[in-house]
Motif scaffolding. Structure first.
Motif, mmCIF file in Angstrom:
data_model
loop_
_atom_site.group_PDB
_atom_site.id
_atom_site.type_symbol
_atom_site.label_atom_id
_atom_site.label_comp_id
_atom_site.label_asym_id
_atom_site.label_seq_id
_atom_site.Cartn_x
_atom_site.Cartn_y
_atom_site.Cartn_z
ATOM 1 N N LEU A 190 0.862 -1.185 0.000
ATOM 2 C CA LEU A 190 0.000 0.000 0.000
ATOM 3 C C LEU A 190 0.894 1.230 0.000
ATOM 4 O O LEU A 190 1.649 1.445 0.937
ATOM 5 N N THR A 191 0.815 1.998 -1.071
ATOM 6 C CA THR A 191 1.550 3.258 -1.176
ATOM 7 C C THR A 191 0.544 4.394 -1.077
ATOM 8 O O THR A 191 -0.319 4.536 -1.944
ATOM 9 N N VAL A 192 0.644 5.187 -0.012
ATOM 10 C CA VAL A 192 -0.358 6.217 0.263
ATOM 11 C C VAL A 192 0.244 7.592 -0.032
ATOM 12 O O VAL A 192 1.328 7.926 0.454
ATOM 13 N N TYR A 193 -0.466 8.371 -0.815
ATOM 14 C CA TYR A 193 -0.033 9.698 -1.210
ATOM 15 C C TYR A 193 -0.750 10.746 -0.362
ATOM 16 O O TYR A 193 -1.859 10.529 0.114
ATOM 17 N N LYS A 194 -0.107 11.898 -0.210
ATOM 18 C CA LYS A 194 -0.669 12.940 0.647
ATOM 19 C C LYS A 194 -1.935 13.541 0.067
ATOM 20 O O LYS A 194 -2.712 14.175 0.765
ATOM 21 N N ASP A 195 -2.168 13.344 -1.237
ATOM 22 C CA ASP A 195 -3.356 13.903 -1.872
ATOM 23 C C ASP A 195 -4.624 13.115 -1.577
ATOM 24 O O ASP A 195 -5.680 13.419 -2.116
ATOM 25 N N GLY A 196 -4.549 12.040 -0.758
ATOM 26 C CA GLY A 196 -5.743 11.300 -0.366
ATOM 27 C C GLY A 196 -6.080 10.126 -1.247
ATOM 28 O O GLY A 196 -7.253 9.756 -1.362
ATOM 29 N N PHE A 197 -5.079 9.543 -1.896
ATOM 30 C CA PHE A 197 -5.325 8.332 -2.661
ATOM 31 C C PHE A 197 -4.159 7.380 -2.438
ATOM 32 O O PHE A 197 -3.143 7.733 -1.824
ATOM 33 N N THR A 209 -6.732 3.910 -5.811
ATOM 34 C CA THR A 209 -8.024 4.029 -5.136
ATOM 35 C C THR A 209 -8.042 5.289 -4.279
ATOM 36 O O THR A 209 -7.007 5.722 -3.755
ATOM 37 N N GLY A 210 -9.199 5.869 -4.143
ATOM 38 C CA GLY A 210 -9.380 6.972 -3.215
ATOM 39 C C GLY A 210 -9.736 6.447 -1.832
ATOM 40 O O GLY A 210 -9.867 5.237 -1.614
ATOM 41 N N GLY A 211 -9.880 7.367 -0.895
ATOM 42 C CA GLY A 211 -10.373 6.993 0.424
ATOM 43 C C GLY A 211 -9.324 6.587 1.426
ATOM 44 O O GLY A 211 -9.675 6.171 2.535
ATOM 45 N N VAL A 212 -8.024 6.694 1.098
ATOM 46 C CA VAL A 212 -6.969 6.363 2.052
ATOM 47 C C VAL A 212 -6.137 7.623 2.291
ATOM 48 O O VAL A 212 -5.614 8.218 1.350
ATOM 49 N N THR A 213 -6.019 8.049 3.548
ATOM 50 C CA THR A 213 -5.303 9.277 3.876
ATOM 51 C C THR A 213 -4.356 9.057 5.045
ATOM 52 O O THR A 213 -4.505 8.103 5.815
ATOM 53 N N TRP A 214 -3.383 9.963 5.170
ATOM 54 C CA TRP A 214 -2.483 9.931 6.327
ATOM 55 C C TRP A 214 -2.139 11.353 6.748
ATOM 56 O O TRP A 214 -2.174 12.281 5.943
ATOM 57 N N GLN A 215 -1.819 11.502 8.022
ATOM 58 C CA GLN A 215 -1.325 12.768 8.536
ATOM 59 C C GLN A 215 -0.442 12.482 9.753
ATOM 60 O O GLN A 215 -0.554 11.433 10.387
ATOM 61 N N ALA A 216 0.448 13.425 10.047
ATOM 62 C CA ALA A 216 1.374 13.267 11.169
ATOM 63 C C ALA A 216 0.985 14.211 12.302
ATOM 64 O O ALA A 216 0.540 15.334 12.065
ATOM 65 N N ASP A 217 1.132 13.727 13.532
ATOM 66 C CA ASP A 217 0.884 14.531 14.732
ATOM 67 C C ASP A 217 2.012 14.274 15.724
ATOM 68 O O ASP A 217 2.572 13.175 15.777
ATOM 69 N N TYR A 218 2.316 15.304 16.526
ATOM 70 C CA TYR A 218 3.424 15.217 17.468
ATOM 71 C C TYR A 218 2.975 15.646 18.860
ATOM 72 O O TYR A 218 2.082 16.492 19.015
ATOM 73 N N VAL A 219 3.636 15.075 19.860
ATOM 74 C CA VAL A 219 3.478 15.515 21.241
ATOM 75 C C VAL A 219 4.880 15.801 21.781
ATOM 76 O O VAL A 219 5.745 14.918 21.764
ATOM 77 N N ILE A 220 5.105 17.041 22.225
ATOM 78 C CA ILE A 220 6.398 17.431 22.762
ATOM 79 C C ILE A 220 6.209 17.913 24.196
ATOM 80 O O ILE A 220 5.316 18.715 24.476
ATOM 81 N N LEU A 251 1.622 8.619 13.230
ATOM 82 C CA LEU A 251 0.996 8.630 11.918
ATOM 83 C C LEU A 251 -0.449 8.194 12.077
ATOM 84 O O LEU A 251 -0.729 7.116 12.588
ATOM 85 N N THR A 252 -1.378 9.045 11.666
ATOM 86 C CA THR A 252 -2.803 8.719 11.699
ATOM 87 C C THR A 252 -3.256 8.376 10.283
ATOM 88 O O THR A 252 -3.119 9.181 9.367
ATOM 89 N N MET A 253 -3.778 7.158 10.115
ATOM 90 C CA MET A 253 -4.264 6.718 8.813
ATOM 91 C C MET A 253 -5.765 6.465 8.876
ATOM 92 O O MET A 253 -6.270 5.944 9.871
ATOM 93 N N LYS A 254 -6.454 6.846 7.811
ATOM 94 C CA LYS A 254 -7.884 6.589 7.686
ATOM 95 C C LYS A 254 -8.118 5.808 6.397
ATOM 96 O O LYS A 254 -7.578 6.152 5.348
ATOM 97 N N LYS A 256 -6.529 4.522 12.345
ATOM 98 C CA LYS A 256 -5.523 3.831 13.134
ATOM 99 C C LYS A 256 -4.264 4.676 13.223
ATOM 100 O O LYS A 256 -3.906 5.372 12.268
ATOM 101 N N GLN A 257 -3.593 4.613 14.380
ATOM 102 C CA GLN A 257 -2.353 5.360 14.585
ATOM 103 C C GLN A 257 -1.172 4.410 14.695
ATOM 104 O O GLN A 257 -1.269 3.348 15.312
#
Length: 427
Positions: A15-22, A158-169, A182-185, A249-250
């Motif tokens: 699974l190769t996920v792109y930042k554009d949401g696909f 395919t569409g419908g797969v996204t990722w984003q990064a979050d941090y706690v410092i 990494l949060t994936m939907k 999922k994170q």
């Protein structure tokens, strides 16, 4: 001959996920021996599959169909428009024939015997078997032309797969602990099990993206290396992941402990209180040294009175490479007051002079390190006089300052603009 290849025959998935949401899916399954012109049903692909992106490796196909006629109520009824259906009447205990006139919305039927029109008739509809199979899962259907091996790899977007990064410092005086997630939907309509994961940053050339800027986001985890690919950054996870359909999922991206930070109070002429910045070097020597994806930092600071963690703000960063400095703005310092003004302006010869004066008062109880960062219009300028050491950084003058406690610190400097220069800008 018909062959059904279910997901249970899968031998590999990536699974190769792109930042554009696909995402790019590569689904490899073991297959039996085919004969020429055999029909194959590759069952269980994404419902948001892009049909014109499909690549089939391991077998040559002469015809390829994407079937997505899933068995929900409306789709089943629509298949029988204009046909006669048997309805069992629960009250009269008898069967009647109706002709289906409308399926979407209120069901409209015509009684075959009386020719009466009936809306939403009461009873149990019985549907005769269709010639073509109704698929309960999105399915790729192809006809075999020639087989090349015992495995088939199907790749598609395919569409419908996204990722984003979050941090706690968490800040502890001049030290900090950092964790990244990494949060994936997944809303693509299919699950991915034991899948190799790759993330790609940047904006690809797609319809609608012609004017888009490159985003440059990239996740990173300890002991991982990024790779350039077609002017984008890619990142590979070393372990396989499971990501169910309709699941968020994170995954842990990175962590560091006891890294060194600097608290900088940044002053400009627009605000009466300095902005508070947390700075740290993204280096191996500082326990880091890997690219950080664009994302939001949630910042906490340890209260020296009782050791509890207190929230001090959040800040979004852009993609940051290794060995660069990360700057996080956490708010304004209410116990440091700043009064900035232009104290004079005059011309002499071919030069124009502007005098600035800053008065800074620190009531924090401890000396602080501050920096004046003021934008200066134009390009042909320098500092004629200054009470403190200064640096020219592009269109800004930067003056580091040590601000003592309860003593008004005065900073004065004069900017000299060269107004005598002549520049040719065209003919």
């Amino acid at each position: 001959m018909l062959h059904k290849i279910p997901k249970s025959e899968m031998t590999a998935c990536s699974l190769t996920v792109y930042k554009d949401g696909f995402a790019l899916v590569k689904d490899t399954r073991s297959v039996p021996l085919f004969e020429e012109n055999d029909a194959v049903h590759f069952v269980g692909v994404a419902s948001k599959l892009k049909p014109d992106s499909v690549i089939v490796e391991g077998v040559d196909v002469s015809e390829l169909v994407y079937a997505y006629d899933l068995t929900d109520e409306v789709k089943i009824v629509e298949k029988y428009l204009g046909r006669q259906l048997l309805m069992k009447d629960p009250f009269a205990k008898q069967d009647r024939l109706f002709k289906l006139l409308r399926a979407n919305g209120p069901i409209i039927m015509q009684d075959v015997e009386t020719k009466e029109i009936v809306i939403n008739p009461k009873g149990e509809l019985r549907f005769p078997q269709l010639e073509n199979e109704t698929h309960v899962e999105p399915t790729l259907i192809w006809k075999v032309e020639q087989q090349r091996g015992n495995d088939v790899c199907v790749s598609y977007l395919t569409g419908g797969v996204t990722w984003q990064a979050d941090y706690v410092i968490s800040i502890h005086a001049d030290r900090f602990d950092l964790s990244g997630w990494l949060t994936m939907k997944n809303n693509s309509g299919v699950s991915y099990n034991n899948a190799k994961l790759r993330l790609i940053s940047g904006k690809l050339s797609k319809p609608g993206n012609e004017q888009g800027a490159k985003s440059g986001e990239l996740p990173k985890r300890e002991k991982k290396k990024t790779e350039p690919f077609s002017n984008l950054h890619t990142y590979k996870f070393s372990r396989a992941i499971d990501l169910e359909d309709r699941q968020q999922k994170q995954f842990r991206l990175l962590s560091s402990t006891n890294s060194k930070a600097r608290i900088i109070y940044e002053i400009n002429e627009q605000t009466p209180n300095p902005d508070i910045f947390i700075e740290f070097d993204n280096t191996k020597e500082n326990g880091l040294g890997f690219p950080l994806p664009a994302g939001v930092f949630n910042m906490y600071r340890t209260n020296p009175d009782d050791g509890s963690a207190e929230f001090i703000g959040e800040y979004a960063i852009k993609h940051t490479e290794a060995n660069e400095t990360v700057r996080l703005k956490s708010g304004e310092a209410c116990d440091i007051k700043v009064n900035a003004k232009k104290s004079g302006k005059f011309k002499e010869g071919g030069y124009e002079y502007t005098e600035y004066e800053y008065s800074i008062c620190n009531t924090k109880g401890i000396p602080v390190e501050a920096v004046i960062r003021q934008q200066v219009p134009g390009h042909l300028w320098t500092v004629d006089e200054s009470t403190h050491e200064w640096q020219k950084k592009r269109d800004k003058i930067v003056l580091p300052i040590q601000v003592p406690v309860n003593v008004e610190e005065k900073v004065k400097f004069t900017i000299r603009h060269d107004r005598s220069a002549r520049r040719t800008i065209g003919f």
